[in-house]
Design an enzyme around this catalytic site. Structure first.
Site, mmCIF file in Angstrom:
data_model
loop_
_atom_site.group_PDB
_atom_site.id
_atom_site.type_symbol
_atom_site.label_atom_id
_atom_site.label_comp_id
_atom_site.label_asym_id
_atom_site.label_seq_id
_atom_site.Cartn_x
_atom_site.Cartn_y
_atom_site.Cartn_z
ATOM 1 N N ASN A 151 0.806 -1.221 0.000
ATOM 2 C CA ASN A 151 0.000 0.000 0.000
ATOM 3 C C ASN A 151 0.842 1.277 0.000
ATOM 4 O O ASN A 151 0.405 2.313 -0.453
ATOM 5 C CB ASN A 151 -0.959 0.006 1.195
ATOM 6 C CG ASN A 151 -0.312 -0.413 2.480
ATOM 7 O OD1 ASN A 151 0.309 -1.473 2.558
ATOM 8 N ND2 ASN A 151 -0.426 0.397 3.496
ATOM 9 N N GLN A 179 -4.828 -3.803 -2.299
ATOM 10 C CA GLN A 179 -4.435 -2.719 -3.205
ATOM 11 C C GLN A 179 -4.376 -3.160 -4.669
ATOM 12 O O GLN A 179 -4.311 -2.321 -5.557
ATOM 13 C CB GLN A 179 -3.062 -2.157 -2.802
ATOM 14 C CG GLN A 179 -3.061 -1.419 -1.483
ATOM 15 C CD GLN A 179 -3.872 -0.118 -1.517
ATOM 16 O OE1 GLN A 179 -4.214 0.410 -2.577
ATOM 17 N NE2 GLN A 179 -4.188 0.399 -0.339
ATOM 18 N N HIS A 201 -13.742 -0.223 -0.862
ATOM 19 C CA HIS A 201 -13.451 1.215 -0.908
ATOM 20 C C HIS A 201 -12.106 1.553 -1.552
ATOM 21 O O HIS A 201 -11.772 2.721 -1.733
ATOM 22 C CB HIS A 201 -13.577 1.854 0.485
ATOM 23 C CG HIS A 201 -12.440 1.601 1.421
ATOM 24 N ND1 HIS A 201 -11.497 2.565 1.700
ATOM 25 C CD2 HIS A 201 -12.092 0.525 2.157
ATOM 26 C CE1 HIS A 201 -10.635 2.081 2.589
ATOM 27 N NE2 HIS A 201 -10.974 0.842 2.878
ATOM 28 N N CYS A 325 -2.915 4.442 7.409
ATOM 29 C CA CYS A 325 -3.372 3.740 8.598
ATOM 30 C C CYS A 325 -2.449 3.953 9.790
ATOM 31 O O CYS A 325 -2.852 3.773 10.924
ATOM 32 C CB CYS A 325 -3.483 2.247 8.305
ATOM 33 S SG CYS A 325 -4.451 1.933 6.845
#
Ligand code: PLP
Length: 379
Positions: A151, A179, A201, A325
């Site tokens: 990511n 991803q 999402h 994150c």
């Protein structure tokens, strides 16, 4: 308008996805488990179609899809579900230092419960060493968790070769493909992946919905459920299905299957332009393999400049420091550190991630703002 270059954190919902979701909030609001009336049947049919759409994107059977609240849940279900059911065989799990925190935190949790975890290293390019994986495997190894694409850097691991080693050892392969799904073609049969997570999402679908692919044959993977109550999803994940979200995930998968390569060609050109022009400046370099990488991501170090101060000076451009994150914690990125960057360079790095709505004008604007700022900071 601010320029959004943080598509790896999340993506806007495609209007066509929203359109198919909307009726399931209002007139078609039924519970997919209601077997006694048409409201329930309608919802059940919609879930069935979505399951087919997800299965078609990754080339698996419908029955191999378990809907979840996203990838974090899918990863928890996979790792803890394997641990509970395969402990009799062994207590060893292999993963990689650059995995997402969802994987690393599950492994740390199980470590406290008696699991032995091997954390594979990566080279400067962000790639694992297949020989290191091979020598880590033993008869005790029940699970190997390696992400498809990172990511933070977009670096893609050689999943097929990894799968061959894992299966030769009779272990199970979990692939966090959060991803990668919807961006590049993934075929769980061809690449012989046993467990794989998907998150809506990250691919122009809604937040809070995703899926876990669970292989049924060659090998048949058996997971211990983590959610009890009601026996939904063939007893694997109880809880009333998020029908609207699932419909959105399905549509996002359908669109990705049809359109992802068009997006890839256009977006990769923009990404190349962005990184080439930024890297013309002295002491600016790209992190990770430029050969084995997602087309939309670039992670760039601006040596000697704190990325936070850079970002604060251009509030109109939405980019990420390390990973979204973990960015609440003022810690250098564990991914960049594992790739051999020192703390200073890690704190000087920015992730740009482009998406299907990124325009050439936005990239030109971002390049010009960054270059101007870099010049100012140098003088
Ligand atoms: N794995 C990777 C590689 C991610 O990028 C993310 C999200 O940032 C996750 C897992 C968690 O996904 P979700 O937001 O669906 O829980």
């Amino acid at each position: 308008m601010p320029i959004y270059l943080d598509y790896n954190a999340t993506t806007p919902v495609d209007k066509r996805v929203l359109e198919v979701m909307l009726p399931y909030f209002t007139e078609n609001f039924g519970n997919a488990s209601s077997r006694t009336h048409s409201f329930g049947w309608l919802a059940e049919d919609a879930v069935k179609i979505a399951r087919q759409q997800v299965a078609e994107l990754i080339n698996c059977l419908e029955q191999e899809i378990v809907f979840t609240s996203g990838s974090t849940e899918a990863i928890n279900f996979a790792i803890k579900g394997i641990w509970e059911n395969y402990q009799f065989k062994g207590k060893h799990i292999v993963t990689v230092k650059t995995e997402h925190k969802a994987v690393l935190d599950c492994c740390a949790f199980l470590e406290k419960r008696g699991a032995k975890i091997t954390y594979l290293s990566v080279d400067r390019e962000g790639l694992i060493d297949l020989d290191e994986l091979k020598s880590a495997l033993s008869s005790e190894t029940i699970l190997v968790a390696v992400m498809y694409a990172n990511n933070e850097t977009g670096v893609i691991q050689p999943i097929k070769k990894i799968a061959d080693l894992v299966h030769a050892n009779n272990s199970i392969l979990l692939c966090d493909a959060t991803q990668a799904v919807g961006k590049i073609t993934i075929d769980v049969e061809e690449e012989h992946i046993d467990l794989m997570c998907v998150s809506a999402h990250k691919m122009y679908g809604p937040k809070g919905v995703g899926a876990l692919y669970v292989r049924r044959k060659g090998p048949r993977v058996s997971l211990f459920p983590q959610m009890h109550g009601g026996g939904h999803e063939r007893g694997l994940r109880s809880g009333t299905l998020n029908v609207t979200g699932i419909v959105g995930l399905g549509k996002a998968c359908e669109l990705a299957k049809e359109e992802m390569w068009e997006d890839a060609i256009r977006v990769s050109k923009l990404r190349t332009k962005l990184e080439q022009l930024l890297c013309e400046t002295e002491n600016v370099f790209i992190n990770g393999s430029t050969k084995h990488r997602l087309f939309n991501t670039t992670n760039i170090t601006f040596q000697g400049i704190r990325s936070e101060s850079l970002i604060n000076k251009i509030p109109n451009i939405a980019v990420a420091l390390g990973s979204a994150c973990t960015s609440a914690l003022a810690q250098p990125s564990h991914v960049l550190k594992a790739m051999g960057l020192n703390d200073d360079d890690s704190f000087s790095s920015i992730r740009f991630s482009l998406g299907k709505y990124t325009t050439e004008a936005e990239i030109n604007e971002a390049i010009s703002l960054f270059r101007k700022l870099l010049m100012e900071l140098k003088n």
